[in-house]
Design a protein around this motif. Sequence first.
Motif, PDB file in Angstrom:
ATOM      1  N   ARG A 110       0.809  -1.148   0.031  1.00  0.00           N
ATOM      2  CA  ARG A 110       0.083   0.065   0.107  1.00  0.00           C
ATOM      3  C   ARG A 110       0.926   1.330  -0.119  1.00  0.00           C
ATOM      4  N   ILE A 139      -3.114  -6.428  -1.456  1.00  0.00           N
ATOM      5  CA  ILE A 139      -2.407  -5.193  -0.833  1.00  0.00           C
ATOM      6  C   ILE A 139      -1.968  -5.583   0.417  1.00  0.00           C
ATOM      7  N   PRO A 141      -0.583  -3.992   3.572  1.00  0.00           N
ATOM      8  CA  PRO A 141      -0.733  -2.772   4.544  1.00  0.00           C
ATOM      9  C   PRO A 141       0.443  -2.411   5.423  1.00  0.00           C
TER      10      PRO A 141
END
Length: 386
Positions: A110, A139, A141
């Motif tokens: 991200r 994705i 984080p």
Amino acid sequence: MEEKKNHQKTGDYYTGEHILTCISPSPTCAKVIRSASRLAYAFHAEFTALYVETPLTSGASLKNKKALEDNIQLAKALGAKIASVYGEDVAYQIAAYARVSNVSKIVLGRTNHRIILGQTKGTPAERVAQYVPNLDIYIIPDATAAGKRRALTMSDLGQKMTAYKHIYMDTLKITAFTCLATFLVFRIFGIWMAREHVIMLLITAFIIATLLTTVKRQSQELIKKSHRLEILLENSSRLRRCVTIRDVENEVAERIVQLMDLSVIFYLRGEGDHTLSFNGPDFYPKKGVAASELEFFKEQQETATAGWVMSNGKRAGCSTSALPSAKAIYLPVRLDETVYAVVGIYLEEGRGIAEFEYGIISAMLNEAALAFSKRYGDFWGHNPGM
């Protein structure tokens, strides 16, 4: 390394899954690579780490280059195949590679995206998803950076300006030339230009200059890719015609000298035995340099570095984190766990190898490893372990 074992093919098979992640100098990239590796292990998948070279690469700071190198080495340690492509639009290059390589899942980090002049809207992950809507995109984080947005520093701005300086200059030159040529034509025919005409001329000239610069840039990218493909095809063809181990050595070394315009030092694994002894160094000087000028590569520091690469199967020497005091960068010519040779490239003034060039050399060495394995088999009767 335990992490590497976690990713390696279980039972020598893949399930048809292909996991792709991307390499960058970002401090969060290591976490993304590890997450992709675990996903590849869970799916018994092929694992590729892609590096997209952009115009910013040449202007990157030493800190960023070191971070990029560390992340590349981490991906290799976790069993990833390293691939590199060139292009300005990173998202498009990721998607294009994914399409042609039968990638099934993409793992990205991200990013706290900023809208800056020259950027399109949307995060890189969103843009990749637009190009390849049928692929699963994961994705990862970064909890430490949640909600934070890194400020655009003067250093960042200066780096971008340096990297794109030639693009800006080309645009300004074409704009100025178009305006001057138009103005002269109007003067020759005695046509008066009102203020609104001048403004319109400037706008039109700038648009034309931007389009021409874009076409020129894309043409350069195509030429670069075509050149790489031409080199690899010719190298593959020549290697197939090699008869002996020395023929393979000569072909690979001479091609690297031609490509890099740098002198090459070559070490061959000891023939006819299963030890890690090696023969060399053999010198392949660049044009204008005599072989006698490379005699210092017989010094203990250089031969010890080459020996370490032969034993460990990892690159070392100048511009790397392993034994960086050496005057050359030493690369293994390996297939699976067997190192057949070590290639040293004399990096004059300690400069590193651009990722695009390194990608070509890596592909050449992979081809050479296959050629060596067939010819060394005549001595060993099978592929020896390290």
